[in-house]
Design a protein around this motif. Structure first.
Motif, PDB file in Angstrom:
ATOM      1  N   ILE A  36       0.830  -1.202   0.000  1.00 18.30           N
ATOM      2  CA  ILE A  36       0.000   0.000   0.000  1.00 18.30           C
ATOM      3  C   ILE A  36       0.865   1.252   0.000  1.00 18.30           C
ATOM      4  CG2 ILE A  36      -1.707   1.306   1.347  1.00 18.30           C
ATOM      5  CD1 ILE A  36      -2.797  -1.516   2.198  1.00 18.30           C
ATOM      6  N   TRP A  37       1.984   1.209   0.726  1.00 19.94           N
ATOM      7  CA  TRP A  37       2.894   2.352   0.758  1.00 19.94           C
ATOM      8  C   TRP A  37       3.425   2.656  -0.641  1.00 19.94           C
ATOM      9  CZ3 TRP A  37       7.972   2.581  -0.746  1.00 19.94           C
ATOM     10  CH2 TRP A  37       8.613   3.788  -0.512  1.00 19.94           C
ATOM     11  N   SER A  38       3.867   1.628  -1.357  1.00 18.86           N
ATOM     12  CA  SER A  38       4.476   1.883  -2.664  1.00 18.86           C
ATOM     13  C   SER A  38       3.458   2.437  -3.661  1.00 18.86           C
ATOM     14  CB  SER A  38       5.151   0.625  -3.207  1.00 18.86           C
ATOM     15  OG  SER A  38       4.229  -0.415  -3.363  1.00 18.86           O
ATOM     16  N   VAL A  39       2.284   1.851  -3.715  1.00 24.62           N
ATOM     17  CA  VAL A  39       1.256   2.331  -4.640  1.00 24.62           C
ATOM     18  C   VAL A  39       0.729   3.697  -4.198  1.00 24.62           C
ATOM     19  CG1 VAL A  39      -1.032   1.856  -5.601  1.00 24.62           C
ATOM     20  CG2 VAL A  39       0.638   0.014  -5.386  1.00 24.62           C
ATOM     21  N   GLY A  40       0.524   3.871  -2.895  1.00 22.15           N
ATOM     22  CA  GLY A  40       0.029   5.151  -2.377  1.00 22.15           C
ATOM     23  C   GLY A  40       1.004   6.290  -2.600  1.00 22.15           C
ATOM     24  N   THR A  41       2.279   6.044  -2.343  1.00 27.78           N
ATOM     25  CA  THR A  41       3.291   7.082  -2.538  1.00 27.78           C
ATOM     26  C   THR A  41       3.365   7.502  -3.997  1.00 27.78           C
ATOM     27  OG1 THR A  41       4.595   6.272  -0.676  1.00 27.78           O
ATOM     28  CG2 THR A  41       5.744   7.635  -2.272  1.00 27.78           C
ATOM     29  N   ALA A  42       3.378   6.527  -4.892  1.00 28.74           N
ATOM     30  CA  ALA A  42       3.433   6.847  -6.318  1.00 28.74           C
ATOM     31  C   ALA A  42       2.184   7.611  -6.751  1.00 28.74           C
ATOM     32  CB  ALA A  42       3.589   5.569  -7.136  1.00 28.74           C
ATOM     33  N   SER A  43       1.016   7.179  -6.278  1.00 27.26           N
ATOM     34  CA  SER A  43      -0.237   7.836  -6.671  1.00 27.26           C
ATOM     35  C   SER A  43      -0.299   9.280  -6.187  1.00 27.26           C
ATOM     36  CB  SER A  43      -1.436   7.060  -6.126  1.00 27.26           C
ATOM     37  OG  SER A  43      -1.441   5.758  -6.628  1.00 27.26           O
ATOM     38  N   VAL A  44       0.059   9.491  -4.933  1.00 28.36           N
ATOM     39  CA  VAL A  44       0.021  10.850  -4.371  1.00 28.36           C
ATOM     40  C   VAL A  44       1.068  11.733  -5.049  1.00 28.36           C
ATOM     41  CG1 VAL A  44       0.422  12.201  -2.264  1.00 28.36           C
ATOM     42  CG2 VAL A  44      -1.005  10.156  -2.184  1.00 28.36           C
ATOM     43  N   ALA A  45       2.253  11.190  -5.310  1.00 30.29           N
ATOM     44  CA  ALA A  45       3.292  11.975  -5.978  1.00 30.29           C
ATOM     45  C   ALA A  45       2.860  12.373  -7.388  1.00 30.29           C
ATOM     46  CB  ALA A  45       4.600  11.187  -6.033  1.00 30.29           C
ATOM     47  N   CYS A  46       2.265  11.431  -8.120  1.00 30.65           N
ATOM     48  CA  CYS A  46       1.798  11.737  -9.473  1.00 30.65           C
ATOM     49  C   CYS A  46       0.702  12.799  -9.450  1.00 30.65           C
ATOM     50  CB  CYS A  46       1.297  10.474 -10.165  1.00 30.65           C
ATOM     51  SG  CYS A  46       2.606   9.319 -10.612  1.00 30.65           S
ATOM     52  N   ALA A  47      -0.232  12.645  -8.544  1.00 23.38           N
ATOM     53  CA  ALA A  47      -1.315  13.637  -8.439  1.00 23.38           C
ATOM     54  C   ALA A  47      -0.758  15.016  -8.088  1.00 23.38           C
ATOM     55  CB  ALA A  47      -2.333  13.190  -7.395  1.00 23.38           C
ATOM     56  N   ALA A  48       0.190  15.070  -7.152  1.00 15.39           N
ATOM     57  CA  ALA A  48       0.774  16.355  -6.758  1.00 15.39           C
ATOM     58  C   ALA A  48       1.511  17.006  -7.922  1.00 15.39           C
ATOM     59  CB  ALA A  48       1.708  16.159  -5.565  1.00 15.39           C
ATOM     60  N   MET A  49       2.223  16.195  -8.703  1.00 17.24           N
ATOM     61  CA  MET A  49       2.947  16.752  -9.852  1.00 17.24           C
ATOM     62  C   MET A  49       1.986  17.309 -10.896  1.00 17.24           C
ATOM     63  SD  MET A  49       6.255  14.331 -10.554  1.00 17.24           S
ATOM     64  CE  MET A  49       5.572  12.722 -10.144  1.00 17.24           C
ATOM     65  N   VAL A  50       0.931  16.567 -11.194  1.00 24.51           N
ATOM     66  CA  VAL A  50      -0.031  17.009 -12.207  1.00 24.51           C
ATOM     67  C   VAL A  50      -0.765  18.263 -11.727  1.00 24.51           C
ATOM     68  CG1 VAL A  50      -2.186  16.388 -13.384  1.00 24.51           C
ATOM     69  CG2 VAL A  50      -0.287  14.757 -13.290  1.00 24.51           C
ATOM     70  N   ILE A  51      -1.192  18.270 -10.474  1.00 24.06           N
ATOM     71  CA  ILE A  51      -1.888  19.448  -9.937  1.00 24.06           C
ATOM     72  C   ILE A  51      -0.972  20.661  -9.932  1.00 24.06           C
ATOM     73  CG2 ILE A  51      -2.937  20.432  -7.853  1.00 24.06           C
ATOM     74  CD1 ILE A  51      -4.005  17.536  -7.293  1.00 24.06           C
ATOM     75  N   SER A  52       0.277  20.480  -9.519  1.00 24.22           N
ATOM     76  CA  SER A  52       1.235  21.598  -9.515  1.00 24.22           C
ATOM     77  C   SER A  52       1.444  22.148 -10.916  1.00 24.22           C
ATOM     78  CB  SER A  52       2.582  21.139  -8.954  1.00 24.22           C
ATOM     79  OG  SER A  52       2.480  20.824  -7.607  1.00 24.22           O
ATOM     80  N   MET A  53       1.576  21.254 -11.882  1.00 28.54           N
ATOM     81  CA  MET A  53       1.796  21.662 -13.267  1.00 28.54           C
ATOM     82  C   MET A  53       0.588  22.455 -13.784  1.00 28.54           C
ATOM     83  SD  MET A  53       2.814  19.150 -16.430  1.00 28.54           S
ATOM     84  CE  MET A  53       1.372  18.133 -16.169  1.00 28.54           C
ATOM     85  N   GLN A  54      -0.603  21.990 -13.467  1.00 32.56           N
ATOM     86  CA  GLN A  54      -1.802  22.672 -13.938  1.00 32.56           C
ATOM     87  C   GLN A  54      -1.987  24.025 -13.254  1.00 32.56           C
ATOM     88  OE1 GLN A  54      -3.738  21.685 -16.564  1.00 32.56           O
ATOM     89  NE2 GLN A  54      -2.032  20.253 -16.747  1.00 32.56           N
TER      90      GLN A  54
END
Length: 113
Positions: A36-54
């Motif tokens: 759960i840590w590995s999938v959760g960390t990747a998911s949150v990091a991806c979402a944060a990057m996309v939101i920051s970019m937008q």
């Protein structure tokens, strides 16, 4: 990255890891925490990057999308590997050693760990 996005990412990961702890408590298999840590960390990091970019008005930058894709791939690859190990059963030896060391306080210490 804005502080608001960073704070939301921290709250999201706290919630995800609290759910991971609940799953570990119900199954008795600590390997699910790592999955759960590995999938959760990747998911949150991806979402944060996309939101920051937008929010920065940059649109879909190829380099950022490549990083998002690589992080997502890493999280899914690692998560699927750990899930396959957790499904086979048996507690991860590292967590079993912590359970033996922590004794009666294992449940709460595992939550904060």
């Amino acid at each position: 990255m804005e502080w608001g996005i960073a704070a939301a990412a921290c709250l999201a990961m706290s919630g995800i890891m609290a759910v991971a702890w609940l799953i570990q408590q119900r199954t008795g298999n600590s390997g699910w925490v790592d999955a759960i840590w590995s999938v959760g960390t990747a998911s949150v990091a991806c979402a944060a990057m996309v939101i920051s970019m937008q929010r920065a008005g940059q649109g879909w930058q190829p380099r950022t999308l490549m990083v998002v894709g690589l992080v997502a791939f890493w999280g899914m690859r690692l998560g699927s590997h750990i899930v396959s190990r957790a499904v086979r059963g048996g507690d991860d030896p590292r967590y079993a050693a912590l359970a033996a060391e922590w004794g009666e306080s294992f449940r709460m210490r595992m939550f904060w760990f």
